[in-house]
Design an enzyme around this catalytic site. Structure first.
Site, short mmCIF file in Angstrom:
data_model
loop_
_atom_site.label_atom_id
_atom_site.label_comp_id
_atom_site.label_asym_id
_atom_site.label_seq_id
_atom_site.Cartn_x
_atom_site.Cartn_y
_atom_site.Cartn_z
N GLY A 82 43.13 40.80 41.36
CA GLY A 82 41.87 40.33 42.44
C GLY A 82 42.36 39.71 43.80
O GLY A 82 43.83 39.74 43.66
N CYS A 113 46.92 45.35 40.50
CA CYS A 113 46.05 45.08 41.74
C CYS A 113 46.95 44.33 42.93
O CYS A 113 48.04 44.73 43.41
CB CYS A 113 44.92 44.57 41.37
SG CYS A 113 43.70 44.59 42.66
N HIS A 114 46.53 43.22 43.30
CA HIS A 114 47.16 42.35 44.08
C HIS A 114 48.21 41.20 43.35
O HIS A 114 48.82 40.56 43.98
CB HIS A 114 46.10 41.33 44.86
CG HIS A 114 45.21 42.25 45.95
ND1 HIS A 114 44.25 43.09 45.43
CD2 HIS A 114 45.27 42.28 47.13
CE1 HIS A 114 43.67 43.64 46.66
NE2 HIS A 114 44.31 43.10 47.57
N GLY A 115 48.18 41.28 41.94
CA GLY A 115 49.21 40.51 41.42
C GLY A 115 50.60 40.50 41.95
O GLY A 115 51.23 39.44 41.87
#
Length: 191
Positions: A82, A113-115
């Site tokens: 996210g 993802c954005h992790g």
């Protein structure tokens, strides 16, 4: 995935408001079904609210406050993405110290993802092969990582993935990597 047994494995899932719902729920379900014990760890008390692609999603109870969480009590770390979630976590010294402790101890970490923003902030991206949501490519390269446009990249004790569509392959890689850190069988204690 049914042949993976993670009985006794304790997994911390570090989140705050705005994590991509499916990037937490689907890997968590796969881990739980394989026998792992997952716990949502958060700097927020009470509940955290997910992001569901284009709007706010469901609310989930926090199992353990970040201030009380001890990395040594866990065998592995899961970092959902996210945009809001990792962007907030990377500004919190306690969250970064928590993530860094897993890398320092050589425990497996999975991020999607954005992790990887939190991995960059923890100083653990340099020299690694990683993937992420495409907009993080330059961030990862600037942090010293080699960015690959692949659904899953495993580099030592780290597995990264790009996006929700990659979750089936990501889950398989997470179970395999976390299986390598399977906790020693623990003696049952009288209650």
């Amino acid at each position: 995935m049914a042949n993976e047994t993670l009985d006794g494995l304790k997994v911390a899932i570090l989140v705050t408001d705005g994590f991509e719902q499916v990037e937490m729920t689907e890997p968590r379900k796969a881990l739980d079904e394989a026998g792992a014990k997952t716990r949502l760890v958060s700097p927020k008390d009470g509940n955290v609210k997910a992001w569901d692609f284009t709007d706010w999603g469901e609310t989930f109870p926090v199992d353990l406050a970040l201030g009380e969480a001890r990395p040594e009590d866990f065998d592995a770390l899961l970092l959902p993405g996210g945009v809001i979630n990792p962007d907030t976590l990377r500004t919190l010294p306690d969250a970064i110290a928590f993530v860094k402790a897993f890398f320092d101890a050589g425990k497996p970490v999975a991020s999607i993802c954005h992790g990887p923003w939190t991995i960059i902030e923890a100083g653990a991206a340099r020299g690694r092969r990683m993937t992420s949501w495409p907009s993080l490519k330059t961030d990862l390269q600037n942090a010293g990582a080699t960015w690959l446009d692949e659904e899953v990249v495993v580099d030592g004790g780290l597995v990264t993935s790009r996006k929700p569509a990659d979750i089936p392959a990501y889950n398989r890689a997470v179970l395999e990597l976390f299986g390598s850190a399977r906790a020693e069988p623990r003696e049952a204690t009288a209650e």
